[in-house]
Design a protein around this motif. Structure first.
Motif, mmCIF file in Angstrom:
data_model
loop_
_atom_site.group_PDB
_atom_site.id
_atom_site.type_symbol
_atom_site.label_atom_id
_atom_site.label_comp_id
_atom_site.label_asym_id
_atom_site.label_seq_id
_atom_site.Cartn_x
_atom_site.Cartn_y
_atom_site.Cartn_z
ATOM 1 N N PRO A 102 -30.340 12.598 -56.578
ATOM 2 C CA PRO A 102 -29.794 11.147 -56.345
ATOM 3 C C PRO A 102 -31.016 10.254 -56.585
ATOM 4 C CG PRO A 102 -27.623 12.717 -56.063
ATOM 5 C CD PRO A 102 -29.221 13.108 -54.962
ATOM 6 N N SER A 103 -29.925 9.334 -57.409
ATOM 7 C CA SER A 103 -30.472 8.530 -56.168
ATOM 8 C C SER A 103 -30.843 7.184 -55.167
ATOM 9 C CB SER A 103 -30.615 6.916 -58.336
ATOM 10 O OG SER A 103 -31.137 5.768 -57.759
ATOM 11 N N VAL A 104 -31.184 6.709 -54.473
ATOM 12 C CA VAL A 104 -30.817 5.682 -53.375
ATOM 13 C C VAL A 104 -30.296 4.991 -53.440
ATOM 14 C CG1 VAL A 104 -31.168 5.371 -50.945
ATOM 15 C CG2 VAL A 104 -32.533 7.612 -51.764
ATOM 16 N N ARG A 105 -31.083 4.304 -54.909
ATOM 17 C CA ARG A 105 -31.094 2.164 -54.732
ATOM 18 C C ARG A 105 -29.456 2.780 -55.479
ATOM 19 N NH1 ARG A 105 -35.371 -0.442 -58.510
ATOM 20 N NH2 ARG A 105 -36.539 0.279 -56.581
ATOM 21 N N LEU A 106 -29.628 3.289 -56.313
ATOM 22 C CA LEU A 106 -27.695 3.205 -57.280
ATOM 23 C C LEU A 106 -26.448 3.753 -56.357
ATOM 24 C CD1 LEU A 106 -26.080 3.529 -59.875
ATOM 25 C CD2 LEU A 106 -26.545 5.980 -59.504
ATOM 26 N N THR A 107 -27.032 4.124 -54.457
ATOM 27 C CA THR A 107 -25.389 3.876 -53.777
ATOM 28 C C THR A 107 -25.626 3.104 -53.143
ATOM 29 O OG1 THR A 107 -26.435 6.802 -53.646
ATOM 30 C CG2 THR A 107 -25.156 5.808 -51.504
ATOM 31 N N ALA A 108 -26.263 2.357 -52.648
ATOM 32 C CA ALA A 108 -26.855 1.011 -52.388
ATOM 33 C C ALA A 108 -26.782 0.081 -53.073
ATOM 34 C CB ALA A 108 -27.812 0.322 -51.885
ATOM 35 N N VAL A 109 -26.157 -0.237 -54.336
ATOM 36 C CA VAL A 109 -25.576 -0.417 -55.326
ATOM 37 C C VAL A 109 -24.722 -0.454 -56.072
ATOM 38 C CG1 VAL A 109 -25.660 -1.997 -57.591
ATOM 39 C CG2 VAL A 109 -27.770 -1.325 -56.292
ATOM 40 N N ILE A 110 -23.841 0.290 -55.235
ATOM 41 C CA ILE A 110 -22.913 1.070 -55.390
ATOM 42 C C ILE A 110 -21.907 0.563 -54.306
ATOM 43 C CG2 ILE A 110 -20.601 2.447 -55.443
ATOM 44 C CD1 ILE A 110 -22.512 4.286 -58.141
ATOM 45 N N SER A 111 -22.645 0.264 -53.273
ATOM 46 C CA SER A 111 -21.906 -0.155 -51.938
ATOM 47 C C SER A 111 -21.673 -1.411 -51.827
ATOM 48 C CB SER A 111 -22.663 0.578 -50.717
ATOM 49 O OG SER A 111 -22.507 2.447 -50.640
ATOM 50 N N PHE A 150 -15.446 1.199 -50.554
ATOM 51 C CA PHE A 150 -15.258 2.427 -51.412
ATOM 52 C C PHE A 150 -16.748 3.221 -52.056
ATOM 53 C CE2 PHE A 150 -12.023 -0.711 -51.290
ATOM 54 C CZ PHE A 150 -10.205 -0.033 -51.354
ATOM 55 N N GLY A 151 -17.740 2.346 -51.514
ATOM 56 C CA GLY A 151 -18.626 3.496 -51.938
ATOM 57 C C GLY A 151 -19.496 4.738 -50.720
ATOM 58 N N ALA A 152 -18.192 4.819 -50.193
ATOM 59 C CA ALA A 152 -18.135 6.135 -49.265
ATOM 60 C C ALA A 152 -17.988 7.445 -49.617
ATOM 61 C CB ALA A 152 -17.213 6.342 -47.942
ATOM 62 N N ALA A 153 -17.338 7.503 -51.020
ATOM 63 C CA ALA A 153 -17.274 8.926 -51.993
ATOM 64 C C ALA A 153 -18.265 8.793 -52.267
ATOM 65 C CB ALA A 153 -16.356 8.533 -52.333
ATOM 66 N N PRO A 154 -19.391 7.776 -53.309
ATOM 67 C CA PRO A 154 -20.152 8.141 -53.815
ATOM 68 C C PRO A 154 -21.985 8.861 -53.029
ATOM 69 C CG PRO A 154 -19.301 6.285 -55.089
ATOM 70 C CD PRO A 154 -18.459 6.639 -53.806
ATOM 71 N N ALA A 155 -21.498 7.850 -51.822
ATOM 72 C CA ALA A 155 -22.552 8.422 -51.211
ATOM 73 C C ALA A 155 -22.524 10.052 -50.324
ATOM 74 C CB ALA A 155 -22.242 7.171 -50.242
ATOM 75 N N SER A 156 -21.606 10.902 -50.440
ATOM 76 C CA SER A 156 -20.589 11.628 -49.864
ATOM 77 C C SER A 156 -21.238 12.410 -50.973
ATOM 78 C CB SER A 156 -19.009 11.934 -49.381
ATOM 79 O OG SER A 156 -18.859 13.379 -49.220
ATOM 80 N N GLY A 157 -20.706 12.407 -52.266
ATOM 81 C CA GLY A 157 -21.184 13.123 -53.446
ATOM 82 C C GLY A 157 -22.464 13.116 -53.598
ATOM 83 N N ALA A 158 -23.252 12.375 -53.258
ATOM 84 C CA ALA A 158 -24.601 11.349 -53.477
ATOM 85 C C ALA A 158 -25.787 12.411 -52.406
ATOM 86 C CB ALA A 158 -25.527 10.498 -53.237
ATOM 87 N N TRP A 193 -22.808 -2.074 -47.463
ATOM 88 C CA TRP A 193 -21.704 -2.079 -47.799
ATOM 89 C C TRP A 193 -21.913 -3.743 -46.648
ATOM 90 C CZ3 TRP A 193 -17.598 0.675 -43.480
ATOM 91 C CH2 TRP A 193 -16.556 -0.203 -43.120
ATOM 92 N N LEU A 194 -22.780 -3.612 -45.339
ATOM 93 C CA LEU A 194 -23.620 -5.134 -44.638
ATOM 94 C C LEU A 194 -23.351 -6.617 -46.209
ATOM 95 C CD1 LEU A 194 -25.596 -3.288 -41.983
ATOM 96 C CD2 LEU A 194 -22.580 -4.079 -41.711
ATOM 97 N N ALA A 195 -24.755 -5.647 -46.733
ATOM 98 C CA ALA A 195 -24.651 -7.042 -47.839
ATOM 99 C C ALA A 195 -23.382 -7.785 -48.357
ATOM 100 C CB ALA A 195 -26.055 -6.324 -48.591
ATOM 101 N N HIS A 196 -22.368 -6.809 -48.376
ATOM 102 C CA HIS A 196 -21.568 -7.014 -49.219
ATOM 103 C C HIS A 196 -20.013 -7.738 -48.001
ATOM 104 C CE1 HIS A 196 -16.544 -6.031 -51.171
ATOM 105 N NE2 HIS A 196 -17.006 -5.674 -50.282
ATOM 106 N N LEU A 197 -20.398 -8.160 -46.779
ATOM 107 C CA LEU A 197 -19.701 -8.390 -45.923
ATOM 108 C C LEU A 197 -20.208 -9.015 -45.749
ATOM 109 C CD1 LEU A 197 -18.828 -5.858 -42.890
ATOM 110 C CD2 LEU A 197 -17.257 -6.740 -44.469
ATOM 111 N N LEU A 198 -21.622 -9.794 -45.747
ATOM 112 C CA LEU A 198 -22.085 -10.945 -45.517
ATOM 113 C C LEU A 198 -21.688 -11.907 -46.784
ATOM 114 C CD1 LEU A 198 -24.298 -12.576 -43.913
ATOM 115 C CD2 LEU A 198 -25.904 -11.874 -45.283
#
Length: 259
Positions: free
Chosen positions: A81-90, A96-104, A126-131
């Motif tokens: 799977p795409s690593v960039r897509l995991t970062a965008v979802i997170s 809540f992006g932990a579930a897609p990251a686990s599946g990827a 997630w860190l970017a989301h918190l910032l």
């Protein structure tokens, strides 16, 4: 009367029996793949060899084509799977992006690819989301504080204005003048009356009452007063002195001091 050779009911008819010239047109196509005992092959094989030329058994046509370096084709199901897509979802969904990251990560392990980078992409998103979330909350809180700070001075000014307008000035206290001292040797009857040794305090008080009734400001004032001791009325002459003790004399050597 029959012509030609006699055929049995189970004999197979050939195209030549119907006037077909095989030497001119070649063997006809036989969809049934009938076997030709004379040639040792089926009619369809015989027709193909007569029209296109015979081929060596087991010949591979693809072997005649030039070869080129092979390009590996990875099936879509085995691609990681795409690593960039995991970062965008997170980034957009935070924890809540932990579930897609686990599946990827699981699909990457099945495809033989490393899976740790997907968890790294999840933490980064997630860190970017918190910032971004903290910046937005800081701007909102600063705006609310600015509005409350602007409203507080207006409210204090509104409440202090009536108080200042309704306040009355405090009068300055007038200093009390020090009373003039009576002469030495005088007997004080009250705060404002004193006598000599020949005069009673009862008579002196009656003299004061008569003097106050005359409302004299200066000069010499004649007053009369009755003595409770002798029951007689005496005439007294009072010398008014501004800023000093008023002295009344008369009767039987009577002296009354007024201030």
């Amino acid at each position: 009367m029959s012509t030609g050779s006699q055929r049995g009911p189970h004999d197979r008819l050939r195209p030549a029996d119907y006037g077909y010239d095989e030497n001119r047109f070649g063997a006809p196509y036989d969809p049934s793949g009938g076997f030709d005992p004379a040639a040792g092959r089926s009619f369809s094989q015989h027709f193909s060899d007569a029209r296109y030329g015979g081929m060596h058994p087991g010949h591979d046509d693809e072997a005649d084509w030039p070869t080129s370096p092979g390009i590996p084709v990875i099936p879509e199901a085995t691609r990681p799977p795409s690593v960039r897509l995991t970062a965008v979802i997170s980034f957009f969904f935070g924890p809540f992006g932990a579930a897609p990251a686990s599946g990827a990560a699981h699909r990457a392990r099945e495809a033989g690819a490393p899976s740790g980078r997907y968890w790294g992409a999840f933490l980064l998103g997630w860190l970017a989301h918190l910032l971004v979330l903290s910046i937005v909350l800081g701007v909102i809180i600063a705006g609310l504080r600015g509005q409350s700070g602007a409203a507080a001075p207006e409210a204090s000014a509104a409440t202090s204005a009536p108080a200042s307008s309704s306040a009355t000035p405090t009068p300055t206290p007038t200093p009390t003048p020090t009373p003039v001292a009576f002469p030495d040797g005088a007997t004080q009857c009250s705060e404002s009356v004193a006598v000599n040794s020949s005069t009673s305090c009862q008579f002196a008080l009656n003299v004061e009452t008569a003097f106050r009734a005359s409302t004299a400001a200066d000069g010499v004032v004649e007053v009369t007063a009755t003595s409770p001791v002798t029951n007689r009325t005496y005439s007294m002459s009072c010398v008014v002195a501004t800023g000093a003790v008023t002295t009344c004399t008369g009767g039987n050597n009577a002296v009354v001091y007024l201030r």
